[in-house]
Write an enzyme that holds these catalytic residues in place. Structure first.
Site, mmCIF file in Angstrom:
data_model
loop_
_atom_site.group_PDB
_atom_site.id
_atom_site.type_symbol
_atom_site.label_atom_id
_atom_site.label_comp_id
_atom_site.label_asym_id
_atom_site.label_seq_id
_atom_site.Cartn_x
_atom_site.Cartn_y
_atom_site.Cartn_z
ATOM 1 N N LYS A 74 9.667 23.119 24.801
ATOM 2 C CA LYS A 74 9.436 23.420 26.294
ATOM 3 C C LYS A 74 8.418 22.585 26.546
ATOM 4 C CE LYS A 74 8.749 27.341 29.454
ATOM 5 N NZ LYS A 74 8.738 28.853 29.517
ATOM 6 N N SER A 149 11.947 31.252 32.829
ATOM 7 C CA SER A 149 11.451 29.869 33.008
ATOM 8 C C SER A 149 11.793 28.704 31.799
ATOM 9 C CB SER A 149 10.010 29.934 32.947
ATOM 10 O OG SER A 149 9.453 30.224 31.822
ATOM 11 N N SER A 173 11.085 35.073 29.695
ATOM 12 C CA SER A 173 11.341 33.565 29.958
ATOM 13 C C SER A 173 11.834 32.890 28.739
ATOM 14 C CB SER A 173 9.875 32.685 30.197
ATOM 15 O OG SER A 173 9.765 32.730 31.677
#
Ligand SMILES: [Mg+2]
Ligand SMILES: [Zn+2]
Lengths: 483, 484, 96
Positions: A74, A149, A173
């Site tokens: 990420k 997210s 997330s």
């Protein structure tokens, strides 16, 4: 033999160790899929360095434990010299000076970072539509969001652009995008994984965790990233080493079912899939016990005070002086700050900074921030009480399956409601895993299993047994059709 | 209105940089005067993802300081974020402490010529220092500069912020308190106390009120004065300024002020921003400090005598003057040296010699007494011999010079160089008679009442005896003979 | 204790946050924050007197670092990502 990209991480490691495949082949195969990035999973690829590292590992007689298997990371995790933006215009082109502890540990163990994945800007969002670099699309249906997210990390694994990936979870997330993309996602106990190098959203909630297509892969990945880190005062590591799960039954396991999260507000199809999974759990020997978490209904409110408050301070460092976007030709300091930040941040980030600044401002602190901290205590106490009589708690991961792109962007509150099932667990700092448990109208549904602090092994075992019983096919049909 | 119509209420805030090797929350080395930005890392540059970790030595020094300030050390202490934007503050929040400081309330006793006084310490807390801003071009000030540049070497230096109760009413007392506070901290190795380099800084909160009343007037804050003299003058100037305003029927505005030591004037500093709202909240990246109680007690028990206590003891028990005691307590080493001299010689003379002749003779070598060849025992011996008139004062000084140059035993030096005082009265009388015969003009002057000329004879006598004559006795004999 | 968020409050908070907002943005922000606060305000009515606030979910104390220097960045590295550099430092431009 199946395509290298269809193999799980565990299988890829075994294949390299057995000499059936090289790291270079694996890296190339995944990079090929990354370069054809129909889902916008990636913000940056690390192609040259990844290929070079693969050749190095292939040349080693003694292979490192992760044997040169690719991983996606990420973009909230800093990687030395590899552009890291956290999905924000603010950090466009930013090359970090160091690598996050968890990524460094994986690289040391022989994992190869193939790229940085798309995300909601600064991890604020539930759909990855808040990325400054365009939304990520759901591999099951490109008209829908992948969740957020960590949407890019979830879609990359679902779309076989990486066998596994790292995400970060503040209020859901990791778990919510895992659910929406039909893969496994796990948020460890707060303090299990170092946050050093994780671009902070809400420090008291943020945790890095794994995405994978199997529970065993997720456990294996966690085993490499957890552990005390002298650079993170709040990181204690797990109390016992992660065991790769092998359990096939649930005899004697008491599973608490949160009825509040199975009722109103949860889609019928989601409820049905979760019920079916719980039936399977009973068949495997588990006892289902209804549990009440009376304060969890305040989770969303509590979270939307605490997380923005922390983020308002965490994001104050983006001032255009030491790195990142800087507004040109301003006349004075205040103007420079205000324009730099107005230009660099997107709408959702600004909204949360404003909300958090408001909640901390003099005259409001006690009513908002102080009160939210007290509700947080109550929420955690609810879980403590529940875990006196159950071993795990089950609920849907998300009240709905992946929703269409742009369907919630106009209404922040509606978007926030995607996280009602995950947020209370985050506030209590507990470990939680989402596994795919079925489909609703062709889209994956996630089952969330949560346990007491540091019960990761118990959680993985239960998730593993259920995973086998459910037999969910993680290959998105749309992917096959497109291929 | 009379001059005593108003009384001042003064509180002090001191920021002392702690003498650690590294910064408060990262491993960067501390230094002063290096090239800009050579001591930085992702933590102290506030790079994304970087996290603070508390320096254990800063905690230890803060607790020792707390003991020296007479403070309680609470069971638990936490860090907070203090939020405001400024280029010298890279995270845009300062990690500081708020409602749970490392040191709780205390009282600090200090000495003044008027007697011993005490000042309440509200708290002392740990925090990180800001970086350094350099204003380039234009007039070199913030407002007129073409640009400002940040050097983060200092950013993140551990600070102990000490806050006093607003109990002072006198600028001189404020300065006396600060001098002794500084000395105490310096002697404990907590800070180097260098005010010019900014490693110790003091701000004063000042208000005035009608004498005898108990309410508090509007206070102003006098910022960052870098010498005790300026602090005293600055406070005086601010009290005068406020008094003048009130006497003219005006009102005091709450503001931050700067005292210009060159002009003696007080200027308003443009505040960093409009009203401050620091939005303090608990620092989620750090956990609380709960110092082990046994260790806290151990630190308390191992505190050496404070310079203030030393001075008090010297004045009370050894009869030193206020000023002698003040000078000798200036460094721990000097005080220790003096005490060892005073163990073999009378305290008052020991104080005079250490403060006076010894330091004067060592000055050109740039040496401190305790670094020199002169052991306290040797100096004590010289003093004892001089007091017993076994050597004349000039020869005692000569022995000291020899000791400084080559070391050795004072008695052996006196013996070897024949510096012992002439103890034979007859020998001195003969010398005086010879000087009278050889210098008729000067004798006449003496007869005419020009007493100064005795100095001439003493000089001659010393020359003739290589300093072995007792100058006092020479003068006495001379007067006797001339008067006869 | 529902709060009325008016444009002045939004402007004040934007100033504290160092975010330039246009008048339109102020109005949008006012409406959105009000909507969120309407929801969030539900916790105001809870009686939580005597409940300790939670700052950390895990109970940890005394995580300290020994006072040993670690290598710093070179000034070149430290300044590498800076938008504006002058005289070996990070330029802030004109401050006042
Ligand atoms: Mg301070
Ligand atoms: Zn540093």
């Amino acid at each position: 033999m199946s395509a290298p990209t269809d193999l799980t991480a565990t299988q890829q490691i075994a294949a390299v160790r057995a000499g059936e495949m090289t790291s270079a082949e694996l890296v190339d195969a995944h990079l090929a899929r990354c370069e054809d990035d129909r889902w916008n999973s990636y913000l940056a690829l690390n192609a040259d360095a990844a290929r070079a590292r693969a050749r190095e590992i292939d040349a080693m007689a003694d292979k490192p434990p992760l044997a040169g298997v690719p991983i996606a990371v990420k973009d909230a995790l800093v990687t030395r010299d590899l552009v890291t933006t956290s999905g924000s215009r603010m950090l466009e082109g930013f090359r970090p000076l160091y690598t996050a502890t968890c990524v460094a540990r994986l690289e040391e163990a022989g994992a190869i970072v193939v790229g940085k994945t798309n995300m909601d800007e600064f991890a604020m969002g539930s759909s990855t539509e808040n990325s400054a670099y365009g939304p990520t699309l759901n591999p099951w249906d490109t008209g829908r969001v992948p969740g957020g997210s960590s949407g890019g990390s979830a879609s990359a694994v679902a779309a076989r652009q990486a066998p596994w990936s790292l995400g970060s979870d503040t209020g859901g997330s990791i778990r919510q995008p895992a659910a929406l993309c039909g893969i496994v996602g796990m948020k460890p106990t707060y303090g299990a994984v170092s946050r050093y190098g994780l671009i902070a959203f809400a420090s008291s909630l943020d945790q890095v965790g794994p995405f994978a297509r199997t529970v065993a892969d997720a456990a294996l990945l966690l085993s490499y990233i957890e552990g005390r880190d002298p650079m993170d005062s709040t990181c204690v590591g797990l109390r016992e080493p992660v065991c790769v799960p092998t359990a096939t039954d649930l005899s004697g396991v008491r599973i608490g079912v949160v009825e509040e999260l199975m009722g109103e507000g949860t889609d019928d199809g989601v409820r049905a899939a979760v019920r079916e999974a719980l039936d399977r759990a009973e068949h495997l020997g588990a006892t289902l016990v209804p549990v009440e978490l009376p304060n969890s209904r305040h989770g969303l409110s509590t979270y939307y005070i605490l997380a923005p408050a922390e983020c308002s301070a965490n994001l104050a460092r983006f001032d255009g002086i030491r790195y990142g976007h800087s507004s040109a030709d301003t006349d004075n300091l205040t103007e420079h700050y205000e324009r730099t930040r107005a230009e660099g941040f997107g709408a959702e980030v600004k909204r949360r900074i404003m909300l958090g600044t408001f909640a901390l401002a003099s005259g409001y602190y006690d009513a908002y921030y102080g009160q939210a901290q007290r509700v947080r205590t109550r929420i955690a106490e609810d879980f403590d009480r529940a875990f006196e009589s159950v071993d795990l708690i089950a609920s849907p991961t998300s009240p709905s399956v992946a929703f269409p792109l742009a369907s919630r962007t106009d209404d922040p509150m509606h978007m926030y409601l995607s996280d009602t099932c995950t947020i209370p667990i985050s506030l209590a700092g507990l470990p939680s895993v989402s596994i795919p448990c079925g489909l609703d109208a062709g889209m994956p549904v996630g089952l969330q299993l949560s346990g007491p602090a540091f019960s990761e092994n118990r959680l993985f075992d239960a998730a593993h047994a259920l995973e086998a019983a459910i037999g969910f096919d993680t290959a998105p049909p749309a992917l096959e059709a497109a291929a | 209105m009379s001059a005593r119509a108003y009384e001042a209420v003064i509180g002090i805030e001191i920021h002392a940089q702690l003498l650690t090797n590294t910064k408060m929350f990262c491993g960067c080395a501390l230094s002063f005067g290096d090239e800009p930005n050579v001591h930085t890392c992702p933590v102290c540059l506030a790079h994304p993802g970087a996290l603070p970790v508390t320096n254990a030595e800063a905690v230890r020094l803060a607790i020792i300081a707390g003991h020296a300030l007479g403070c309680e050390i609470p069971e638990r202490s936490t860090f907070h974020r203090k939020n405001y934007f400024y280029p010298d503050l890279p995270k845009a929040y300062q990690i500081s402490q708020f409602d749970e400081p490392i040191c709780g309330p205390g009282r600090f006793r200090y000495l003044t010529e008027g007697g011993e006084k005490e000042l309440g310490i509200t708290r002392a807390h740990l925090e990180e220092d800001a970086a350094k801003l350099i204003h380039v071009g234009g007039d070199g000030r913030r407002a007129g500069a073409e640009q400002s540049i940040v050097d983060f070497n200092r950013g993140g230096t551990p600070l102990l912020e000490i806050v006093t109760e607003p109990e002072l009413s006198d600028a001189a007392d404020a300065a006396a308190f600060l001098r002794q506070l500084r000395l105490t901290l310096v002697q404990l190795g907590i800070t180097d106390g260098n005010m010019e380099q900014g490693s110790m800084r003091a701000d004063a909160n000042i208000s005035i009120r009608p004498a005898g009343s108990t309410g508090l007037g509007t206070k102003t804050e006098l910022k960052n004065m870098n010498s005790f003299t300026f602090i005293e003058r600055g406070i005086q100037a601010e009290i005068a300024r406020q008094t003048a305003i009130l006497e003219a029927g005006g009102t005091i505005t709450q503001e931050t002020l700067h005292y210009d030591p060159v002009t003696g004037e007080i200027h308003s500093l443009r505040s960093k921003e409009e009203a401050h709202d620091y939005r303090y909240f608990p620092e989620p990246d750090l956990v609380s400090v709960a110092p082990d109680r046994a260790w806290v007690e151990e630190l308390r028990a191992s505190l050496p005598e404070s310079p203030v206590d030393r001075r008090r003891r010297w004045v009370a028990d050894s009869g030193l003057s206020f000023e002698d005691a003040e000078v000798l307590a200036e460094t721990r080493e000097l005080g220790d040296y003096f005490e060892r001299v005073a163990a073999v010689a009378p305290a008052k003379s020991a104080a005079n010699w250490v403060r006076g002749e010894l330091r004067a003779q060592l000055r050109e070598r740039g040496q401190e007494p305790w670094e020199s060849n002169v052991t306290p025992a040797a100096l004590g011996e010289i003093i004892a011999m001089a007091e017993a008139r076994e050597v004349s004062m000039p020869n005692a000084k000569a022995v000291l010079a020899e000791l400084i140059a080559n070391g050795g035993d004072p008695r052996a030096i006196v013996e070897a160089k024949g510096l012992g005082a002439i103890s034979d009265e007859g020998e001195l009388e003969a010398l005086v008679d010879r000087l009278i015969a050889d210098n008729p003009a000067q004798v006449q002057q003496l007869r005419d009442g020009k007493d100064k000329v005795i100095g001439f004879f003493v000089g001659q006598a010393m020359k003739a005896t290589q300093g072995r004559a007792d100058p006092g006795r020479v003068g006495e004999l001379l007067r006797e003979r001339v008067r006869e | 204790m529902p709060r009325v968020i008016d444009a002045d409050v939004v402007r004040h908070v934007a100033r504290l946050s160092r975010l330039a907002l246009t008048d339109d943005e102020v109005e949008t922000m006012r409406a959105e924050l009000s909507g969120i606060l309407d929801h969030v305000d539900q916790i105001q009515s809870l009686d939580l007197a005597g409940v300790a606030p939670t700052t950390h979910v895990i109970h940890l104390e005394n995580v300290l670092r020994t006072d040993e220097p670690r290598p710093s960045l070179s000034p070149e590295e430290a300044l590498r990502e800076a938008p504006r550099v002058a005289a070996g430092g990070f330029s802030v431009g004109r401050m006042g």
